[in-house]
Every structure is written in C-alpha cells, then in structure tokens.
Design a protein around this motif. Structure first.
Motif, PDB file in Angstrom:
ATOM      1  N   ALA A 137      53.981 -48.362  69.748  1.00 34.93           N
ATOM      2  CA  ALA A 137      53.733 -47.661  70.887  1.00 34.93           C
ATOM      3  C   ALA A 137      52.378 -47.493  71.166  1.00 34.93           C
ATOM      4  O   ALA A 137      51.747 -46.832  70.444  1.00 34.93           O
ATOM      5  CB  ALA A 137      54.591 -46.315  71.024  1.00 34.93           C
ATOM      6  N   GLY A 138      51.837 -47.944  72.103  1.00 32.30           N
ATOM      7  CA  GLY A 138      50.078 -47.537  72.551  1.00 32.30           C
ATOM      8  C   GLY A 138      50.004 -46.156  72.822  1.00 32.30           C
ATOM      9  O   GLY A 138      51.133 -45.547  73.106  1.00 32.30           O
ATOM     10  N   PHE A 139      48.917 -45.916  73.022  1.00 27.95           N
ATOM     11  CA  PHE A 139      48.248 -44.646  73.753  1.00 27.95           C
ATOM     12  C   PHE A 139      48.887 -43.286  73.087  1.00 27.95           C
ATOM     13  O   PHE A 139      48.345 -42.170  73.406  1.00 27.95           O
ATOM     14  CB  PHE A 139      49.135 -44.517  74.968  1.00 27.95           C
ATOM     15  CG  PHE A 139      48.987 -43.455  75.950  1.00 27.95           C
ATOM     16  CD1 PHE A 139      47.422 -43.022  76.505  1.00 27.95           C
ATOM     17  CD2 PHE A 139      50.191 -43.028  76.558  1.00 27.95           C
ATOM     18  CE1 PHE A 139      47.490 -42.026  77.503  1.00 27.95           C
ATOM     19  CE2 PHE A 139      49.938 -42.030  77.533  1.00 27.95           C
ATOM     20  CZ  PHE A 139      48.671 -41.451  77.827  1.00 27.95           C
ATOM     21  N   GLN A 140      49.391 -43.591  71.764  1.00 28.06           N
ATOM     22  CA  GLN A 140      49.733 -41.997  71.215  1.00 28.06           C
ATOM     23  C   GLN A 140      49.609 -42.279  69.611  1.00 28.06           C
ATOM     24  O   GLN A 140      49.495 -43.215  68.996  1.00 28.06           O
ATOM     25  CB  GLN A 140      51.407 -41.972  71.246  1.00 28.06           C
ATOM     26  CG  GLN A 140      52.253 -43.235  70.898  1.00 28.06           C
ATOM     27  CD  GLN A 140      53.802 -42.871  70.944  1.00 28.06           C
ATOM     28  OE1 GLN A 140      54.344 -42.564  69.936  1.00 28.06           O
ATOM     29  NE2 GLN A 140      54.375 -43.013  72.165  1.00 28.06           N
ATOM     30  N   GLY A 141      49.305 -41.008  69.268  1.00 30.23           N
ATOM     31  CA  GLY A 141      49.111 -40.636  67.689  1.00 30.23           C
ATOM     32  C   GLY A 141      49.687 -39.424  67.372  1.00 30.23           C
ATOM     33  O   GLY A 141      50.571 -38.952  68.031  1.00 30.23           O
ATOM     34  N   TYR A 142      49.517 -39.013  66.207  1.00 27.80           N
ATOM     35  CA  TYR A 142      49.766 -37.364  66.016  1.00 27.80           C
ATOM     36  C   TYR A 142      48.783 -36.659  65.155  1.00 27.80           C
ATOM     37  O   TYR A 142      47.869 -37.602  64.350  1.00 27.80           O
ATOM     38  CB  TYR A 142      51.174 -37.472  65.109  1.00 27.80           C
ATOM     39  CG  TYR A 142      50.847 -37.825  63.753  1.00 27.80           C
ATOM     40  CD1 TYR A 142      50.860 -39.001  63.032  1.00 27.80           C
ATOM     41  CD2 TYR A 142      51.027 -36.709  62.771  1.00 27.80           C
ATOM     42  CE1 TYR A 142      50.868 -39.344  61.749  1.00 27.80           C
ATOM     43  CE2 TYR A 142      51.121 -36.842  61.346  1.00 27.80           C
ATOM     44  CZ  TYR A 142      50.924 -38.161  61.017  1.00 27.80           C
ATOM     45  OH  TYR A 142      50.683 -38.491  59.557  1.00 27.80           O
TER      46      TYR A 142
END
Ligand code: ADP
Ligand code: ASP
Ligand code: MG
Length: 413
Positions: free
Chosen positions: A134-139
């Motif tokens: 999934a692009g655009f996201q991290g944590y």
C-alpha cells in the motif's frame, strides 16, 4: 535475479478492469525473471472523497484521524491487486505500510520515512511472492499509529522501497507516458523527454509538475535510484530520471529551459505595519517554522516611518495554520494588519542550461508582459525562475513560456 519496483497511480488502478490490466503487466515483469514489488495507490478519487467527508464534519480536523481515514484508500486497494495477480497463477501477497516495515516520524499527514525494515518483504520475495504494498502510508513506532506521507505519497513509498531493497530500477506507471516539457494536458504539443536529471526533475516537481511527487525525486537523488516514468495503459518508451546523464548532460546544458510548470496551490500573506527593527522578521518566520509551515517566497519592502510590510507565500493547504500563527503574532507585535490572497499561482521555468545562458529572466518577464500578465513576486535559483501571478493566468502563462523557450528556444542565450 534483480528487484524491480513497479508503482501504479490512482487512475491506473481505478476499477477492477484496470487492476486486471495492471496484474497482467506485473506478471509479465515477474515472468521475465525479476523479483517484483508493486506499490499501488487508492482508486482515483477515493482519497479526495475520504478527505471531503472529514471536511463535512469540520475543517479543523484532527490529523491523526485524517491519517487513519485516508490511509484506508490504499489499504483497501492492494488486496484487490494481489488477488488479481493470484488469479493469473502467480503467488502474491498484499502488505500495509506497517506490514511492509515502513517506519516514519510522527508528523501526521506529512510524515517522513525514517527507516524501512525490509526483512519481511525480502523473505516473501525470496519465496517467489510478488509483494503488493500500500503506497502513501507508514507507521510511527513511538505512537504505533498509521501515518501518511502527503498527497501523491505513493511515489515516495515506491522510491524509498527501491532504495531500501537495492532495486535495479523504480518504475512509476501513470496516465501519461513520460515527463513532458510542460503538462501535456495544458500544452498539447509539449515534448516528451527521454531522459531528465534528478536535479531538474526535483525542481519541476517542487514547482508543481504533479507527474512525480518531489519527495520521491529527492530520495532518488540521495540514494541514486533511477526512476522510469511509464504509461500504465500503453507499451511505449517512457522518461528516465537519473543522475547518470553522461553525454546527455552536455546536450541538456545547451538548452536554457527544459520544462515549464505552474502551481495553483499557493497563497500569499501580507503582514502590514510591522515594527521596522532588527529581529522582527526572525520572530515571524521562527513562529511559522515552529509550527512546521513551509514558507516559500518572501518580500520585505523598505521601512518607512518605523514600519515595514512583509509578504510571503505558503501552500493553500497550510494557509489556515499560517493565519493562526500570524494572528497570535499580531498580539505580540502590536498593530499588525494581515491580508491574504488565494487567487495566485506560481509559474516557473527550469533548466540546468540556465547556469550558462544569459537573458533568460528578461525573456520570461517580457513574454509574460506581452500577454498582459502582471508579475506579483519573483524568485530565482541557479536552475529556475519562478513568478507569482494571478491564478486565472496560470495555464496561459505556461503556454506562453513554453512557446518562448521550448518551441522557439533556439533563440535564447
Ligand atoms: P498518478 O495518479 O499516477 O500518481 P498523477 O495525477 O499524480 O498520477 O500525475 C500524472 C499527471 O501529471 C498527468 O496526468 C499530467 O497531467 C500531470 N503532469 C503535470 N506536469 C507534467 C509533466 N511535465 N509531464 C507529464 N505529466 C505532467
Ligand atoms: N492516494 C494518495 C493521494 O491521492 C496517494 C497517491 O495517490 O500517491 O494523494
Ligand atoms: Mg501522483
């Protein structure tokens, strides 16, 4: 076996049929003998829809909730792509940013990637799996929260993964077949570039060329990742963004301007009646910097009768936060008046060749004035010139400058 990262943007994965088309491309790449990591965006329009729902509630929403909300566009799209790849007989697995080990800082809505723990992806790749991330996201490890990387951030995910996995190339598939001398939707006869340096592409992206988000180009430059921009719909050669330019560089240096772009996400703030004494500008811009607001162009006029005016630009998105800070400053700085103008745009010309060509600025200003386009602010660097103009002239200004520098560019310098 080399690793290839393939990124597909929103229009390329906008429905199940397009996802199936993307799956076929991925499978062909994998069957040609590559380990493949795919990065996918949310379906076109989904991120905007999610943001608009939040905005219906309030414009002063909590950015943690924003990230939690908008990241779902990508989270719900990657399983579809993984399943479509599986349907073609190739093992595939979807990953959220967290599962892919993408760690970020805690700046909700514009987080920066701090580290990528690649073990899980590498193990999956070694077992023959196509990894669909999934692009655009991290944590953020400290908070344990999902974060997002800013609009267009799937490009950043792709290049960051390519760097961390030492991929051979990062392929960005989109709805145009490469990087053009101007947005081909505005300038119909814009020319496709077969190669462009990271440095020039970084300027073009930062100045509004949406085809690649600037953070991904910055990463590509810092980690020496070649980026190939390609069409997801047609099989055509694309544009290579690289620092290994060789002979191409000498050719590019002969041209003054290699791209023209505009950015409408701009707003101007003018602070009137500031006390004209040392330290005031420092106070204003420290306050803005302290709230993470990026200020772009700045003009301060000569002080008269002990007062001065300062105008500066910020992105429209950051205008509410910038105004909050300025209103707080007004209390400490006395009789400060605050004016805003959102009907502006920034138009820019970019080119490595500008370093060695003279007369470029004069030609730019004359071309704009010949078309009755008034210049409100100017800024220059070694390889770009930008002018703030009225927003309604943005497209016209790009066409006029493309005509002056690219269609008839041989006359410059
Ligand atoms: P994706 O959803 O695939 O990430 P984007 O919409 O973010 O795609 O970026 C692709 C768009 O960038 C194109 O549709 C095009 O209109 C725009 N664009 C702006 N400037 C340029 C340029 N110089 N060259 C190519 N495309 C450009
Ligand atoms: N879906 C996100 C956006 O629309 C990220 C991306 O597409 O790159 O900004
Ligand atoms: Mg994009």
């Amino acid at each position: 076996m080399g690793i290839v990262v393939m990124k597909f943007g929103g229009t390329s994965v906008a429905n199940v049929e397009r996802i199936q088309n993307v799956a076929a491309k991925v499978v062909a790449k994998r069957n040609a003998g590559n380990k493949v990591v795919v990065v996918a965006s949310a379906m076109a329009g989904v991120t905007d829809k999610l943001i608009n729902m939040l905005k219906e509630l309030t414009t002063d929403y909590d950015l943690r909730e924003y990230d939690q909300m908008v990241s779902t566009g990508e989270t719900s799209n990657v399983p579809l792509l993984a399943q479509a790849i599986k349907q073609l007989g190739v093992p595939a697995m979807s990953f959220t940013g967290t599962q892919a080990g993408i760690e970020t800082d805690n700046k909700y809505s514009k987080a920066r990637i701090s580290k990528i723990e690649t073990k899980r992806l590498e193990a999956a790749l070694d077992s023959g799996m196509v990894c669909v991330v999934a692009g655009f996201q991290g944590y953020c490890p400290e908070s344990g929260d999902v974060t997002t990387l800013g609009r267009g951030g799937s490009d950043t995910t792709a290049v960051a993964l390519a760097a961390a996995l030492h991929a051979d190339v990062c392929e960005i598939y989109t709805d145009v077949d490469g990087v053009y001398t101007a947005d081909p939707r505005n300038v119909r006869h814009a020319k496709k570039l077969d190669v462009i340096s990271h440095e020039e592409m970084l300027e073009l992206s930062s100045l509004g060329a949406k085809v690649l988000v600037s953070r991904c180009v910055e990463l590509g430059m810092n980690y020496n990742v070649d980026i190939m921009v390609l069409s997801s719909l047609e099989d055509k050669p694309g544009t290579l963004v690289t620092s290994k330019m060789g002979a191409k560089m000498a050719k590019m240096e002969k041209i003054a301007v290699s791209g023209v772009t505009s950015d409408k996400n701009q707003a101007k703030i003018t602070l009137r009646d500031l006390p004209d004494r040392p330290g005031v500008a420092a106070e204003v811009f420290s306050a803005l910097g302290g709230t993470n607001i990026n200020v772009d162009m700045i003009i301060q006029n000569f002080g008269v009768d002990g007062i001065a005016n300062i105008s500066f630009t910020v992105s429209k998105t950051e205008l509410p936060a910038a105004l909050k800070t300025c209103n707080a400053l007004a209390k400490t700085l006395g009789s400060l008046k605050i004016e805003t103008d959102e009907d502006i745009a920034k138009v820019s010309i970019v080119g490595i060749g500008m370093k060695s060509h003279s007369g470029v600025a004069a030609t730019m200003f004359k071309s704009l004035s010949d078309n009755n386009i008034n210049i409100l602010m100017i800024s220059t660097s070694e390889i770009k010139i930008s002018c703030i103009i009225e927003e309604k002239f943005a497209e016209l200004a790009v066409r006029v400058l493309h005509d002056a520098f690219i269609d008839h560019g041989d006359n410059i310098g």
